[in-house]
Design a protein around this motif. Structure first.
Motif, PDB file in Angstrom:
ATOM      1  N   ASN A   1       0.807  -1.207   0.000  1.00  0.00           N
ATOM      2  CA  ASN A   1       0.000   0.000   0.000  1.00  0.00           C
ATOM      3  C   ASN A   1       0.849   1.270   0.000  1.00  0.00           C
ATOM      4  N   ALA A   2       0.172   2.350  -0.338  1.00  0.00           N
ATOM      5  CA  ALA A   2       0.862   3.624  -0.587  1.00  0.00           C
ATOM      6  C   ALA A   2       1.608   4.127   0.647  1.00  0.00           C
ATOM      7  N   ARG A   3       1.025   3.897   1.822  1.00  0.00           N
ATOM      8  CA  ARG A   3       1.670   4.409   3.039  1.00  0.00           C
ATOM      9  C   ARG A   3       3.034   3.753   3.271  1.00  0.00           C
ATOM     10  N   VAL A   4       3.106   2.454   2.960  1.00  0.00           N
ATOM     11  CA  VAL A   4       4.379   1.751   3.126  1.00  0.00           C
ATOM     12  C   VAL A   4       5.422   2.351   2.189  1.00  0.00           C
ATOM     13  N   ILE A   5       5.000   2.600   0.941  1.00  0.00           N
ATOM     14  CA  ILE A   5       5.940   3.142  -0.045  1.00  0.00           C
ATOM     15  C   ILE A   5       6.421   4.523   0.381  1.00  0.00           C
TER      16      ILE A   5
ATOM     17  N   MET B   1       5.704   3.826  16.175  1.00  0.00           N
ATOM     18  CA  MET B   1       5.550   4.753  15.045  1.00  0.00           C
ATOM     19  C   MET B   1       5.157   3.978  13.787  1.00  0.00           C
ATOM     20  N   VAL B   2       5.787   2.810  13.576  1.00  0.00           N
ATOM     21  CA  VAL B   2       5.461   2.006  12.396  1.00  0.00           C
ATOM     22  C   VAL B   2       4.006   1.542  12.453  1.00  0.00           C
ATOM     23  N   ARG B   3       3.595   1.043  13.633  1.00  0.00           N
ATOM     24  CA  ARG B   3       2.206   0.605  13.798  1.00  0.00           C
ATOM     25  C   ARG B   3       1.214   1.694  13.435  1.00  0.00           C
ATOM     26  N   MET B   4       1.466   2.896  13.957  1.00  0.00           N
ATOM     27  CA  MET B   4       0.550   4.008  13.701  1.00  0.00           C
ATOM     28  C   MET B   4       0.521   4.329  12.210  1.00  0.00           C
ATOM     29  N   GLY B   5       1.665   4.180  11.559  1.00  0.00           N
ATOM     30  CA  GLY B   5       1.748   4.541  10.144  1.00  0.00           C
ATOM     31  C   GLY B   5       1.186   3.478   9.223  1.00  0.00           C
ATOM     32  N   VAL B   6       1.619   2.227   9.408  1.00  0.00           N
ATOM     33  CA  VAL B   6       1.281   1.214   8.397  1.00  0.00           C
ATOM     34  C   VAL B   6       0.647  -0.054   8.974  1.00  0.00           C
ATOM     35  N   GLY B   7       0.295  -0.052  10.259  1.00  0.00           N
ATOM     36  CA  GLY B   7      -0.456  -1.189  10.798  1.00  0.00           C
ATOM     37  C   GLY B   7       0.414  -2.208  11.504  1.00  0.00           C
ATOM     38  N   SER B   8      -0.258  -3.224  12.076  1.00  0.00           N
ATOM     39  CA  SER B   8       0.417  -4.152  12.980  1.00  0.00           C
ATOM     40  C   SER B   8       0.817  -5.480  12.354  1.00  0.00           C
ATOM     41  N   SER B   9       0.444  -5.706  11.090  1.00  0.00           N
ATOM     42  CA  SER B   9       0.821  -6.980  10.470  1.00  0.00           C
ATOM     43  C   SER B   9       2.335  -7.143  10.563  1.00  0.00           C
TER      44      SER B   9
END
Lengths: 255, 315
Positions: free
Chosen positions: B2-6, B252-260
């Motif tokens: 997804n775009a947020r990860v990129i 910070m990563v969780r908030m940005g791109v989720g917990s998977s």
């Protein structure tokens, strides 16, 4: 794949307290065994002993071999479990969560996701594939948990109150699904408080009653004496009523 | 993807790439020397340390099912501090080590590893529940902390000054040899921990459920704690305790791109590298003529950021 879970003289001790004493029980592929009993009877502990999660004396055998000798993946290939506790405490996507139950398979991610999608569909949970599991209602979470159980694709299923948190329509749907799974050859050991839901399984159903850590009776679901057994087990009399050709067992209130 | 990860990937890579060029004039021969011999190895060091601390934090948070778990939870940092204190006190008696290895780093590494492997062995034995392991980590942190305090009591002023400086947490001025020395620990830690992604994803749905799905929970816990301790011990030995990176970056990563875990773990590596590089660059620039220890800055930025993230997440 045929599978056979056999508990022989299982005793589980927690400190001074005996949670289970000398319980024997067998479930094979294609069989449905319902485990009934008052709260604290040791039903959940018995499932945990079968999984190798609770240390026990006596034998918990899977296909004739002690459960604790199995590698995790081999055991998971024979035995899947639907625990009572809530599915997740953190925000995870439903599809990811169900795909996580495919741990035992050496497969591509695409294959795991496809299997997870199919399992969600079977459990009637395909409507919330992309939702975050922790934001679902209790009933929706329970259906996702059942999907995770199906995704593991094991021949023997241990279920701890699978209809928990579900509305009556969903409860019946889940028990019908369990009936289908049994018809397809799965062996099922199911803890439940609602004996009447077992009518939706279809075919032969065995009922085992547990109280105070001991097995108290074993009976066919159709047997006339089941009402008397339940009365003794729960300490309240049960009436067997006939309704539209079906038997309904009802706990009688009051003295 | 997804775009947020990129977007997060691009921002992290850009921040790391820009860091060596920030601050000071890089013209002429001196400038070229500063860039290639001082700043680039230091950025490499920051990337490695930040990546290890963050990934280990994310993994510990999963195996302890506790959002407050961090690389220091199992006593790694406290053990390193004790080792450093012993080295500072014994420094005169022992003298230098072969190969010019810094005595403090070697002692800190050995003590950190010893202490945390003890906790890892307990976790891997299968006898202890997860909270027992957590308690053992806290107990051993307190015990080694007491030993360190006792040692400080016997130290003279110079020794105390050296110990305090180490304990502030700073990225040392390393050359490529220093980078090469820590790199194997870092690479092994990253590779082994990332290989546990599927097991950790299953563990995110609860310890008992993961067991029933086929995960060998004690083994995974032992591997994660043992290998995590190896990487963290190597980093802490060189840099001192750098607070908050391992705790806050996974959040910070969780908030940005989720917990998977499939996204959380690799993104923790990348954001951890970028976060510590950014903090270190700021630490270089914030005071004219001298450097602020980066540990002061990570804690100074990390603590309020954590509060803000939590408050934002609650809404």
């Amino acid at each position: 794949m045929a599978a056979d879970l056999e508990l022989i003289g299982v005793t589980v001790q927690a400190g001074e307290k005996r949670l289970i004493r000398d319980v024997s029980l067998r479930v094979k592929s294609g069989e449905f065994v319902a485990l009934l009993g008052p709260n604290g009877a040791g039903k959940t502990t018995l499932l945990r002993a079968a999984l190798g999660l609770a240390r026990c004396t006596g034998s918990a055998l899977l296909n004739g071999r002690p459960v604790r000798e199995f590698s995790g993946r081999r055991r998971a290939g024979l035995l899947a479990w639907l625990p009572q506790q809530a599915l997740v405490t953190e925000p995870l996507e439903v599809l990811e969560l169900v795909a996580g139950a495919r741990y035992r398979f050496a497969e591509t991610r695409a294959a795991a996701l496809e299997a997870a999608r199919q399992a969600l569909q079977r459990a009637g949970a395909d409507g919330f594939v992309a939702r975050i599991a922790s934001t679902l209602s209790g009933g929706e979470q329970q259906r996702v948990a059942i999907a995770a159980l199906l995704a593991q694709d094991a021949p023997l299923l241990l279920l701890d109150e699978p209809a928990n948190h579900l509305d009556p329509g969903q409860q019946i749907a889940i028990y019908r699904l369990l009936g289908e799974l049994r018809a397809q050859g799965h062996g099922v050991l199911c803890v439940t408080h609602d004996v009447n839901l077992l009518a939706h399984i279809g075919g032969e159903v065995r009922v085992v009653g547990m109280a105070g850590g001991r097995a108290r009776f074993e009976s066919a679901f159709d047997a006339a004496e089941l009402a008397a057994h339940l009365g003794e087990l729960y300490g309240v009399p049960f009436d067997a009523l006939a309704h539209e050709g079906r038997r309904v067992l009802l706990a009688r209130g009051g003295p | 993807m997804n775009a947020r990860v990129i977007v997060m990937c691009v921002l992290c890579v850009a921040a790391i790439a820009a860091a060596p060029f920030i601050g000071g004039d890089l013209g002429g021969e001196t400038g070229a020397f500063v860039l290639t011999s001082l700043r680039i190895p230091r950025v490499l060091m920051a990337c490695m340390v930040g990546a290890v601390l963050s990934l280990v934090g994310a993994c510990y948070q999963t195996i302890f099912a506790n959002p407050l778990a961090a690389p220091s939870t199992v006593g790694t940092t406290a053990g390193a501090t004790m080792g450093a204190m012993i080295a500072v006190l014994a420094g005169g008696a022992i003298g230098g080590l072969p190969g010019g290895l810094p005595l403090v780093a070697v002692f800190a590494f050995l003590a950190a590893l010893g202490v945390s492997l003890f906790v890892a062995a307990l976790a891997g034995s299968g006898r202890a529940r997860v909270n027992d392991v957590l308690l053992a980590g806290i107990a051993i942190s307190l015990a080694t902390g007491a030993v360190s305090a006792g040692l400080q009591f016997t130290a003279d002023q110079m020794q105390l000054f050296a110990a305090v400086q180490w304990s502030l947490g700073h990225l040392p001025q390393v050359n490529y040899r220093g980078v090469a020395m820590i790199a194997p620990f870092v690479l092994v830690t990253l590779a082994v921990l990332l290989a546990q992604t599927r097991a950790l994803q299953s563990l995110a749905a609860g310890e008992d459920r993961a067991h029933s799905q086929g995960v060998n929970v004690p083994k995974v816990r032992g591997i994660v704690l043992g290998v995590g301790a190896l990487g963290v011990a190597a980093c802490v030995a060189w840099c001192g305790p750098i607070a908050f990176v391992g705790l806050i970056v996974p959040h910070m990563v969780r908030m940005g791109v989720g917990s998977s875990r499939r996204v959380l773990l690799p993104m923790s590596v990348l954001l951890g590298a970028a976060f510590l590089t950014g903090c270190d660059t700021a630490a270089r620039l914030v005071l004219p003529g001298r450097e602020l220890p980066v540990g002061v800055l990570t804690a100074g930025i990390g603590a309020p950021l954590l509060v803000w993230l939590v408050a934002r997440g609650r809404r």
